[in-house]
Design a protein around this motif. Structure first.
Motif, PDB file in Angstrom:
ATOM      1  N   SER A  11       0.825  -1.205   0.000  1.00 20.98           N
ATOM      2  CA  SER A  11       0.000   0.000   0.000  1.00 20.98           C
ATOM      3  C   SER A  11       0.860   1.258   0.000  1.00 20.98           C
ATOM      4  O   SER A  11       0.572   2.230  -0.726  1.00 20.98           O
ATOM      5  CB  SER A  11      -0.935  -0.006   1.211  1.00 20.98           C
ATOM      6  N   ASN A  13       3.887   1.527  -1.171  1.00 18.22           N
ATOM      7  CA  ASN A  13       4.485   1.621  -2.502  1.00 18.22           C
ATOM      8  C   ASN A  13       3.494   2.220  -3.501  1.00 18.22           C
ATOM      9  O   ASN A  13       3.861   3.062  -4.335  1.00 18.22           O
ATOM     10  CB  ASN A  13       4.929   0.244  -2.984  1.00 18.22           C
ATOM     11  N   CYS A  14       2.237   1.742  -3.445  1.00 19.30           N
ATOM     12  CA  CYS A  14       1.215   2.267  -4.356  1.00 19.30           C
ATOM     13  C   CYS A  14       1.025   3.771  -4.140  1.00 19.30           C
ATOM     14  O   CYS A  14       0.948   4.550  -5.111  1.00 19.30           O
ATOM     15  CB  CYS A  14      -0.120   1.549  -4.135  1.00 19.30           C
ATOM     16  N   ALA A  18       1.793   6.657  -6.788  1.00 15.43           N
ATOM     17  CA  ALA A  18       0.721   7.559  -7.224  1.00 15.43           C
ATOM     18  C   ALA A  18       1.120   9.018  -7.031  1.00 15.43           C
ATOM     19  O   ALA A  18       0.861   9.873  -7.897  1.00 15.43           O
ATOM     20  CB  ALA A  18      -0.561   7.248  -6.454  1.00 15.43           C
ATOM     21  N   VAL A  40      -1.626   3.947 -11.771  1.00 14.24           N
ATOM     22  CA  VAL A  40      -0.736   3.343 -10.777  1.00 14.24           C
ATOM     23  C   VAL A  40      -1.476   2.255 -10.008  1.00 14.24           C
ATOM     24  O   VAL A  40      -0.979   1.129  -9.848  1.00 14.24           O
ATOM     25  CB  VAL A  40      -0.194   4.417  -9.811  1.00 14.24           C
ATOM     26  N   TYR A  41      -2.662   2.559  -9.523  1.00 14.88           N
ATOM     27  CA  TYR A  41      -3.378   1.596  -8.690  1.00 14.88           C
ATOM     28  C   TYR A  41      -3.940   0.430  -9.498  1.00 14.88           C
ATOM     29  O   TYR A  41      -3.981  -0.704  -9.008  1.00 14.88           O
ATOM     30  CB  TYR A  41      -4.500   2.306  -7.923  1.00 14.88           C
ATOM     31  N   SER A  44      -0.734  -1.790 -10.340  1.00 11.36           N
ATOM     32  CA  SER A  44       0.047  -2.363  -9.237  1.00 11.36           C
ATOM     33  C   SER A  44      -0.386  -3.785  -8.908  1.00 11.36           C
ATOM     34  O   SER A  44      -1.587  -4.096  -8.841  1.00 11.36           O
ATOM     35  CB  SER A  44      -0.069  -1.481  -7.997  1.00 11.36           C
ATOM     36  N   LEU A  51       3.554  -7.064 -12.113  1.00  5.99           N
ATOM     37  CA  LEU A  51       3.339  -5.622 -12.272  1.00  5.99           C
ATOM     38  C   LEU A  51       4.009  -5.122 -13.548  1.00  5.99           C
ATOM     39  O   LEU A  51       3.414  -4.367 -14.326  1.00  5.99           O
ATOM     40  CB  LEU A  51       3.888  -4.884 -11.060  1.00  5.99           C
ATOM     41  N   ALA A 148       4.726   3.257 -11.190  1.00  7.09           N
ATOM     42  CA  ALA A 148       4.401   2.029 -10.462  1.00  7.09           C
ATOM     43  C   ALA A 148       5.542   1.023 -10.557  1.00  7.09           C
ATOM     44  O   ALA A 148       5.953   0.422  -9.549  1.00  7.09           O
ATOM     45  CB  ALA A 148       3.106   1.434 -11.010  1.00  7.09           C
ATOM     46  N   HIS A 152       7.720  -0.068  -7.109  1.00  2.00           N
ATOM     47  CA  HIS A 152       7.550  -1.458  -6.671  1.00  2.00           C
ATOM     48  C   HIS A 152       8.796  -2.303  -6.940  1.00  2.00           C
ATOM     49  O   HIS A 152       8.999  -3.322  -6.274  1.00  2.00           O
ATOM     50  CB  HIS A 152       6.333  -2.083  -7.363  1.00  2.00           C
ATOM     51  N   GLY A 459      -5.155   0.866  -0.799  1.00  2.00           N
ATOM     52  CA  GLY A 459      -4.007   0.069  -1.213  1.00  2.00           C
ATOM     53  C   GLY A 459      -3.901  -1.242  -0.463  1.00  2.00           C
ATOM     54  O   GLY A 459      -3.542  -2.274  -1.036  1.00  2.00           O
TER      55      GLY A 459
END
Length: 680
Positions: A11, A13-14, A18, A40-41, A44, A51, A148, A152, A459
């Protein structure tokens, strides 16, 4: 790492990705930075390789969709009805291809379909801005996927390689247990469930392996090794069930002669102990081959030839030897997947050049899904054109998006209902932020701070597959309604109109799906069963050019798809006798017999034609639970007698295959009785 901590890192990282995407988009002066945040979300994934592959496919799909919009809109802008039809047809075509693909690559085609609408529909009244919108969309998507992938990959990446190796170990451990139980004569109820799970896991391993080229692991197994491992895994299931069937027909391990019973016990001990060396498998397979040779020699010396028990024993130990060898190769290959850096051995050196696994495809359902999504778009467009509704483009876009997202499900409407509900629930939250919070924001740091309490919990939910469909629509609705841009532009009337149009589009997609697309678990199971029957008929008629590996792979996938649907069908009478593992073995024996036709002559060709006619009876409405066909049974016994008179290696292969065929088609028939040599 504990699951809660892993989900928390995901979460964070997301959120960081973002905010990075938002910062870059605002810095470049782009008009719709929220597109990058949403990307991004959506892109992910907990696994870094998954990803990266999804990011690439999303970018390529957006480029393809942009190209389609730039091609269609200028040519058809003066004919709104034709433009609507062309964009709906493009959406349907892309969705059709995506549903037939059934790999992560399918995301590219689905994105290409509805990206064209997202770019084209808002510009139909201002076509001069179409190119700028297309370029903007591609730029925002590119910023989102790069952000993203970057975050990640750098911050605690979770490797696909680690998860894949762990899954392979788990699948082999499960197989060891139920193989050992089967060979010991123990019929635990859990064995059937474990085999269904094995079939689903084999397909999951295949799909997971497609992400490996994008993974963060420094050492990755070669594609050739992974394909070979999947081949061995899918062959285990038909071989093991064939051994179990012959063992049951012979009365169980206690009814076997002493040498055979000892071999079976040793094989069960070897299968149940993951630490036993593979050299022991070679010895066990050699013992099985010697037993088969002894049975052949004994039957050849008797005037009456091989008895039914001889044939069952011959089939049992032939398949047992094949199963042991397959199991040993799977273990050796799994060790190389677990440790890609270990030195090569003879197992790797002898790997054949194998093709990718074949998966079940249903063009009929793919076409229905494509038609449903396209119909939803056309309904919205018709209303938009007829009423000149200013927000008609939004309704059409969401009808296409929602018609595509869940198209692979038997009944997408529960998920669409949930999407609609979660979207509605996001409106009050978005309204609070847009009109009570956002007017007081001054600077990027404060914006990130006020968004964190909403985006961080979302997230966490996205990391949980069971909760993803709860979080994703709320997240899309929330950020889409905020429409964060270079300057604050909150207007209450526009906010209501846009969200109302979005809700209308979702409802239209839901209604069209229910009218055109829903089949339910029983309907989906029937489609899978009919597809299997048609494939078996094609094999028997020598029209299907699939090989043994291809058929086994496709049927293992079908077994994994069929099992949960049969369970959910509620015991429908026409599905009560469906046994995908029996059909899997039946196809294997038909393919083996087809290869023997040049040696065994017209007898086998005539038998296969009779089997094709027999199987055609299963396609009748209502699917007969049992087809009585004494003529085919007599034809089959005649073929056994004919093959028993051959003087080549084809004799053993043919008798083993024909014995399996008799057990699969006529399990309750009286025992085969050989004609004395020279009779008839």
């Amino acid at each position: 790492m504990p699951a809660a901590l892993r989900h928390g890192i995901f979460s964070l990282n997301c959120f960081a990705a973002a905010m990075l995407a938002l910062y870059v988009s605002l810095g470049l002066g782009l008009d719709r930075p929220y597109w990058a945040m949403i990307t991004v979300y959506i892109t992910s994934q907990p696994l870094a390789g998954a990803l990266r592959s999804k990011a690439l496919y999303r970018l390529l799909g957006t480029l393809l969709g942009a190209a389609a919009s730039l091609t269609l809109v200028p040519a058809l802008i003066n004919v709104p009805a034709l433009l609507s039809l062309a964009l709906a047809a493009w959406l349907g075509l892309c969705l059709f291809v995506a549903l037939l693909d059934r790999t992560p690559r399918s995301y590219l085609f689905m994105l290409a379909g509805y990206s064209a609408m997202l770019i084209a529909f808002p510009q139909v009244e201002q076509p001069q801005g179409l190119f700028d919108t297309a370029i903007l969309r591609v730029q925002e998507i590119a910023i989102g996927v790069v952000s993203a992938a970057l975050v990640h990959t750098i911050v605690f990446p979770q490797s696909v390689m680690v998860v894949l190796a762990d899954r392979v170990r788990g699948v082999l451990a499960d197989a060891n247990c139920w193989i050992a139980d089967s060979l010991s004569g123990r019929q635990h109820p859990r064995i059937a469930a474990e085999r269904r799970k094995f079939a689903a896991d084999a397909t999951e391993i295949h799909l997971m392996a497609t992400h490996l080229p994008f993974d963060t692991a420094n050492l990755r197994p070669r594609r050739r090794l992974l394909v070979a491992l999947q081949d061995q895994l899918v062959r285990l299931l038909p071989l093991t069930t064939a051994v179990e069937d012959r063992l049951q027909a012979l009365g169980g391990p206690d009814a076997l002669p002493e040498p055979a019973a000892l071999l079976l016990a040793d094989a069960a001990a070897w299968a149940g102990d993951a630490d036993r060396p593979n050299e022991e498998a070679v010895s066990l397979a050699a013992r099985a081959a010697r037993l088969v040779e002894a049975l052949e020699a004994d039957a050849a010396a008797r005037p009456e030839g091989a008895s039914w028990s001889d044939l069952l024993l011959m089939s049992l130990f032939t398949r047992l030897g094949e199963m042991i060898g397959t199991h040993a190769r799977a273990r050796a290959l799994a060790a190389h997947v677990d440790d890609p850096g270990r030195p090569a051995d003879e197992t790797l050196a002898s790997l054949p050049e194998s093709a990718d696994r074949q998966l079940h495809r249903d063009p009929g359902m793919a076409l229905l899904s494509a038609m449903s999504a396209a119909a939803g778009v056309l309904v919205c467009c018709a209303f938009w054109i007829a009423t000149a509704w200013p927000e008609g483009a939004i309704a059409a876009m969401f009808a296409g998006v929602l018609g595509s997202l869940f198209a692979g499900l038997d009944d997408p409407t529960p998920h669409q209902n949930k999407f609609f509900l979660m979207t509605l629930l996001s409106i009050p939250l978005a309204a609070f932020y847009l009109f009570a919070v956002m007017p007081h924001i001054d600077g990027f740091a404060m914006l990130a701070l006020v968004l964190a309490p909403v985006l961080l919990p979302f997230g966490m939910l996205l990391a949980l597959p069971a909760q993803m469909m709860t979080a994703l629509p709320m997240f899309i609705g929330f950020l889409g309604a905020l429409a964060i841009g270079p300057a604050y532009a909150g207007q209450f009337e526009s906010f209501l109109n846009i969200n109302f149009a979005q809700a209308i589009g979702v409802l239209v997609a839901l209604v069209m799906t229910r009218l055109v697309r829903v089949v339910g678990a029983a309907g989906a199971a029937r489609r899978l069963v009919r597809a299997t029957d048609r494939a078996l008929i094609a094999i028997a008629q020598r029209r299907d050019r699939t090989d043994l590996a291809g058929w086994t792979s496709r049927m293992i996938d079908t077994t994994g798809l069929l099992a949960p649907r049969l369970a959910a069908a509620g015991g429908a009478p026409d599905l009560a006798t469906v046994d995908p593992l029996r059909d899997l073995r039946l196809g294997v024996t038909l393919l083996q017999l087809r290869m023997l036709i040049p040696i065994a002559g017209a007898t086998l060709a005539h038998l296969l034609d009779g089997i094709a006619r027999h199987l055609a009876g299963r396609l009748a409405p209502g699917r007969p639970q049992q087809i009585s066909d004494p003529a085919l049974l007599a034809m089959l016994d005649e073929a056994i007698g004919h093959v028993a008179g051959l003087a080549s290696r084809a004799r053993r292969d043919g008798l083993v295959a024909l014995t399996g065929l008799r057990r699969n088609l006529f399990p309750d028939a009286p025992a085969y009785r050989a004609m004395p040599k020279g009779a008839g």
